[in-house]
Design a protein around this motif. Structure first.
Motif, PDB file in Angstrom:
ATOM      1  N   LEU A 145       0.841  -1.183   0.000  1.00  0.00           N
ATOM      2  CA  LEU A 145       0.000   0.000   0.000  1.00  0.00           C
ATOM      3  C   LEU A 145       0.884   1.244   0.000  1.00  0.00           C
ATOM      4  O   LEU A 145       1.845   1.331   0.769  1.00  0.00           O
ATOM      5  CB  LEU A 145      -0.904   0.006   1.230  1.00  0.00           C
ATOM      6  N   ALA A 146       0.560   2.219  -0.846  1.00  0.00           N
ATOM      7  CA  ALA A 146       1.422   3.388  -1.029  1.00  0.00           C
ATOM      8  C   ALA A 146       0.683   4.677  -0.675  1.00  0.00           C
ATOM      9  O   ALA A 146      -0.505   4.840  -0.986  1.00  0.00           O
ATOM     10  CB  ALA A 146       1.924   3.451  -2.464  1.00  0.00           C
ATOM     11  N   TYR A 147       1.420   5.586  -0.045  1.00  0.00           N
ATOM     12  CA  TYR A 147       0.964   6.953   0.169  1.00  0.00           C
ATOM     13  C   TYR A 147       2.016   7.859  -0.430  1.00  0.00           C
ATOM     14  O   TYR A 147       3.210   7.742  -0.105  1.00  0.00           O
ATOM     15  CB  TYR A 147       0.791   7.246   1.660  1.00  0.00           C
ATOM     16  N   SER A 148       1.610   8.760  -1.319  1.00  0.00           N
ATOM     17  CA  SER A 148       2.595   9.561  -2.046  1.00  0.00           C
ATOM     18  C   SER A 148       2.045  10.954  -2.304  1.00  0.00           C
ATOM     19  O   SER A 148       0.849  11.120  -2.612  1.00  0.00           O
ATOM     20  CB  SER A 148       2.950   8.878  -3.374  1.00  0.00           C
ATOM     21  N   LYS A 149       2.918  11.947  -2.184  1.00  0.00           N
ATOM     22  CA  LYS A 149       2.554  13.335  -2.440  1.00  0.00           C
ATOM     23  C   LYS A 149       3.682  14.029  -3.198  1.00  0.00           C
ATOM     24  O   LYS A 149       4.856  13.689  -3.039  1.00  0.00           O
ATOM     25  CB  LYS A 149       2.283  14.085  -1.132  1.00  0.00           C
ATOM     26  N   ILE A 150       3.305  15.018  -3.997  1.00  0.00           N
ATOM     27  CA  ILE A 150       4.279  15.795  -4.765  1.00  0.00           C
ATOM     28  C   ILE A 150       4.540  17.100  -4.036  1.00  0.00           C
ATOM     29  O   ILE A 150       3.605  17.861  -3.736  1.00  0.00           O
ATOM     30  CB  ILE A 150       3.755  16.072  -6.189  1.00  0.00           C
ATOM     31  N   HIS A 151       5.817  17.390  -3.773  1.00  0.00           N
ATOM     32  CA  HIS A 151       6.213  18.624  -3.089  1.00  0.00           C
ATOM     33  C   HIS A 151       7.274  19.350  -3.914  1.00  0.00           C
ATOM     34  O   HIS A 151       7.813  18.820  -4.888  1.00  0.00           O
ATOM     35  CB  HIS A 151       6.744  18.313  -1.693  1.00  0.00           C
ATOM     36  N   THR A 152       7.562  20.569  -3.474  1.00  0.00           N
ATOM     37  CA  THR A 152       8.499  21.399  -4.231  1.00  0.00           C
ATOM     38  C   THR A 152       9.934  21.286  -3.734  1.00  0.00           C
ATOM     39  O   THR A 152      10.837  21.869  -4.336  1.00  0.00           O
ATOM     40  CB  THR A 152       8.067  22.879  -4.158  1.00  0.00           C
ATOM     41  N   ASP A 153      10.178  20.570  -2.651  1.00  0.00           N
ATOM     42  CA  ASP A 153      11.538  20.426  -2.138  1.00  0.00           C
ATOM     43  C   ASP A 153      11.644  19.141  -1.335  1.00  0.00           C
ATOM     44  O   ASP A 153      10.662  18.419  -1.144  1.00  0.00           O
ATOM     45  CB  ASP A 153      11.938  21.633  -1.277  1.00  0.00           C
ATOM     46  N   GLU A 154      12.850  18.881  -0.842  1.00  0.00           N
ATOM     47  CA  GLU A 154      13.107  17.698  -0.021  1.00  0.00           C
ATOM     48  C   GLU A 154      13.740  18.087   1.311  1.00  0.00           C
ATOM     49  O   GLU A 154      14.577  17.359   1.848  1.00  0.00           O
ATOM     50  CB  GLU A 154      14.000  16.725  -0.781  1.00  0.00           C
ATOM     51  N   LYS A 155      13.342  19.232   1.843  1.00  0.00           N
ATOM     52  CA  LYS A 155      13.877  19.695   3.110  1.00  0.00           C
ATOM     53  C   LYS A 155      13.330  18.866   4.267  1.00  0.00           C
ATOM     54  O   LYS A 155      12.329  18.164   4.130  1.00  0.00           O
ATOM     55  CB  LYS A 155      13.535  21.173   3.313  1.00  0.00           C
ATOM     56  N   LYS A 156      13.994  18.982   5.403  1.00  0.00           N
ATOM     57  CA  LYS A 156      13.614  18.165   6.551  1.00  0.00           C
ATOM     58  C   LYS A 156      12.193  18.472   7.029  1.00  0.00           C
ATOM     59  O   LYS A 156      11.456  17.575   7.433  1.00  0.00           O
ATOM     60  CB  LYS A 156      14.609  18.364   7.689  1.00  0.00           C
ATOM     61  N   GLU A 157      11.810  19.761   6.971  1.00  0.00           N
ATOM     62  CA  GLU A 157      10.466  20.111   7.409  1.00  0.00           C
ATOM     63  C   GLU A 157       9.405  19.499   6.486  1.00  0.00           C
ATOM     64  O   GLU A 157       8.375  19.010   6.944  1.00  0.00           O
ATOM     65  CB  GLU A 157      10.304  21.641   7.429  1.00  0.00           C
ATOM     66  N   THR A 158       9.695  19.524   5.176  1.00  0.00           N
ATOM     67  CA  THR A 158       8.748  18.946   4.210  1.00  0.00           C
ATOM     68  C   THR A 158       8.645  17.437   4.388  1.00  0.00           C
ATOM     69  O   THR A 158       7.551  16.872   4.378  1.00  0.00           O
ATOM     70  CB  THR A 158       9.192  19.281   2.778  1.00  0.00           C
ATOM     71  N   ALA A 159       9.809  16.771   4.542  1.00  0.00           N
ATOM     72  CA  ALA A 159       9.811  15.316   4.698  1.00  0.00           C
ATOM     73  C   ALA A 159       9.105  14.898   5.979  1.00  0.00           C
ATOM     74  O   ALA A 159       8.349  13.907   5.992  1.00  0.00           O
ATOM     75  CB  ALA A 159      11.248  14.804   4.698  1.00  0.00           C
ATOM     76  N   THR A 160       9.311  15.650   7.064  1.00  0.00           N
ATOM     77  CA  THR A 160       8.680  15.316   8.339  1.00  0.00           C
ATOM     78  C   THR A 160       7.167  15.524   8.277  1.00  0.00           C
ATOM     79  O   THR A 160       6.389  14.697   8.769  1.00  0.00           O
ATOM     80  CB  THR A 160       9.276  16.165   9.467  1.00  0.00           C
ATOM     81  N   ALA A 161       6.743  16.643   7.649  1.00  0.00           N
ATOM     82  CA  ALA A 161       5.309  16.894   7.506  1.00  0.00           C
ATOM     83  C   ALA A 161       4.658  15.823   6.635  1.00  0.00           C
ATOM     84  O   ALA A 161       3.528  15.383   6.899  1.00  0.00           O
ATOM     85  CB  ALA A 161       5.078  18.282   6.906  1.00  0.00           C
ATOM     86  N   PHE A 162       5.376  15.384   5.595  1.00  0.00           N
ATOM     87  CA  PHE A 162       4.854  14.312   4.751  1.00  0.00           C
ATOM     88  C   PHE A 162       4.654  13.036   5.565  1.00  0.00           C
ATOM     89  O   PHE A 162       3.625  12.368   5.447  1.00  0.00           O
ATOM     90  CB  PHE A 162       5.803  14.036   3.590  1.00  0.00           C
ATOM     91  N   TRP A 163       5.649  12.698   6.392  1.00  0.00           N
ATOM     92  CA  TRP A 163       5.509  11.469   7.167  1.00  0.00           C
ATOM     93  C   TRP A 163       4.362  11.549   8.158  1.00  0.00           C
ATOM     94  O   TRP A 163       3.672  10.560   8.394  1.00  0.00           O
ATOM     95  CB  TRP A 163       6.801  11.132   7.901  1.00  0.00           C
ATOM     96  N   THR A 164       4.133  12.705   8.731  1.00  0.00           N
ATOM     97  CA  THR A 164       3.010  12.857   9.653  1.00  0.00           C
ATOM     98  C   THR A 164       1.695  12.532   8.964  1.00  0.00           C
ATOM     99  O   THR A 164       0.834  11.831   9.516  1.00  0.00           O
ATOM    100  CB  THR A 164       2.979  14.287  10.211  1.00  0.00           C
ATOM    101  N   ARG A 165       1.541  13.023   7.732  1.00  0.00           N
ATOM    102  CA  ARG A 165       0.321  12.729   6.974  1.00  0.00           C
ATOM    103  C   ARG A 165       0.281  11.263   6.536  1.00  0.00           C
ATOM    104  O   ARG A 165      -0.783  10.636   6.522  1.00  0.00           O
ATOM    105  CB  ARG A 165       0.224  13.647   5.762  1.00  0.00           C
ATOM    106  N   ALA A 166       1.443  10.710   6.185  1.00  0.00           N
ATOM    107  CA  ALA A 166       1.498   9.310   5.776  1.00  0.00           C
ATOM    108  C   ALA A 166       1.127   8.394   6.934  1.00  0.00           C
ATOM    109  O   ALA A 166       0.369   7.418   6.764  1.00  0.00           O
ATOM    110  CB  ALA A 166       2.893   8.966   5.258  1.00  0.00           C
ATOM    111  N   GLN A 167       1.637   8.687   8.118  1.00  0.00           N
ATOM    112  CA  GLN A 167       1.307   7.859   9.278  1.00  0.00           C
ATOM    113  C   GLN A 167      -0.183   7.925   9.590  1.00  0.00           C
ATOM    114  O   GLN A 167      -0.801   6.901   9.925  1.00  0.00           O
ATOM    115  CB  GLN A 167       2.112   8.314  10.497  1.00  0.00           C
TER     116      GLN A 167
END
Length: 317
Positions: A184-206
């Motif tokens: 099962l996959a959760y995926s989003k498109i963002h404009t960067d790969e900064k730590k804040e973006t990656a952490t916020a993505f994981w919060t939504r993924a979890q």
């Protein structure tokens, strides 16, 4: 196991043998009754006299001795060249003075007939694994993808015209999390790969995995800067999730999400000529839904990831 045209099953053989041995039937009479030759009738009768009912079972047709089989020393040399140099049967045969068909037969016997079954870095056979339950391990990765300029890129306009619109288009970063057991996959498109973006993505993924009835226990990432940050570490620690990182220069360890990256490039990003980056992004949610709910996965015997998730729709929360 008897083949489809066999006139006798094990039960039929036993009946034939008992007619001959115990009831005293002549071989020709028994052969005619059971629609076999007298030679076959003699065989099963002899086996019944010698072994009893156990002698009616099928036997392997493999010979006890194979004097013309490739010597063990030669087989080891073939395997050694295959693992060290990753050569095909023809090149190995030329080096060792053998016939290519012989080399191929040896490689097939030892499960090395396809180079895709070997790890590129070490040359060793790939040992595939799968976690026992959803959430036991989640793979996370980021895929950097060039944006499509307005009006389309070279896939739409051609190489020469596409070069003029290519500059200044920028990049997109596809953050993806894949459950090891269910895919099962959760995926989003963002404009960067900064730590804040990656952490916020994981919060939504979890939160997404939790809604689906999946409790995440471990997360596996590469050694990117955002995944080595304190922000990422603290977010996982607060949720009681163990963080694992791959060995440097070993993306194969995180192979499930790497394979998904390749799939989304083939089936979404480059599947058709888009006229703009926004058009491609608008098509992404539909593709991801198809992947999770409808697209058959080879590792799941042709079923979609939804077949292994207890609460994908979130209706039982």
């Amino acid at each position: 196991m008897s083949h489809r045209n066999a006139p006798l099953t094990e039960t039929g053989r036993l009946r034939l043998a008992r007619c001959v041995v115990e009831d005293g039937w002549a071989l020709r009479r028994a052969a005619e009754r059971f629609q076999v030759s007298p030679t076959i009738a003699q065989r099963w009768a002899d086996r019944y006299r010698l072994l009893g009912e156990a002698g009616m079972a099928d036997r392997s047709s493999r010979p006890h001795h194979s004097p013309r089989r490739t010597p063990t020393r030669t087989e080891r040399r073939i395997i050694k060249v295959r693992l060290l140099r990753r050569w095909g049967p023809a090149r190995i045969a030329h080096l060792l003075g053998l016939v290519p068909s012989t080399v191929h037969r040896v490689l097939t016997r030892f499960g090395l007939a396809r180079l895709t079954h070997l790890d590129r870095a070490s040359g060793r056979p790939i040992r595939r694994y799968e976690r026992d339950r959803p959430g036991e391990l989640v793979h996370v990765d980021i895929k950097k993808l060039g944006n499509i300029p307005d009006g389309g890129g070279h896939r739409t306009l051609g190489r020469q015209a596409g070069r003029k619109t290519r500059s200044g288009a920028g990049y997109s970063y596809i953050h993806t999390a894949v459950d090891d057991h269910s895919r099962l996959a959760y995926s989003k498109i963002h404009t960067d790969e900064k730590k804040e973006t990656a952490t916020a993505f994981w919060t939504r993924a979890q939160a997404f995995f939790t809604t689906c009835g999946i409790t995440v226990e471990r997360v596996l990432t590469d050694n990117g800067a955002c995944y080595k940050s304190h922000t990422w570490r603290d977010a996982l620690a607060a949720a009681g999730i163990t963080h694992k990182r791959t060995r440097p220069y070993r993306p194969q360890t995180n192979g499930k999400v790497e394979r998904l990256n390749r799939t989304l490039l083939e089936e979404w990003a480059y599947a058709r000529p888009y006229r703009s980056e926004q058009e491609r992004r608008d098509a992404f949610p539909h593709w991801l839904h198809t992947y999770n709910h409808h697209r058959g996965h080879t590792a799941l015997k042709g079923k979609p990831p939804a077949s292994r998730v207890p609460n994908l729709t979130g209706q039982y929360t």
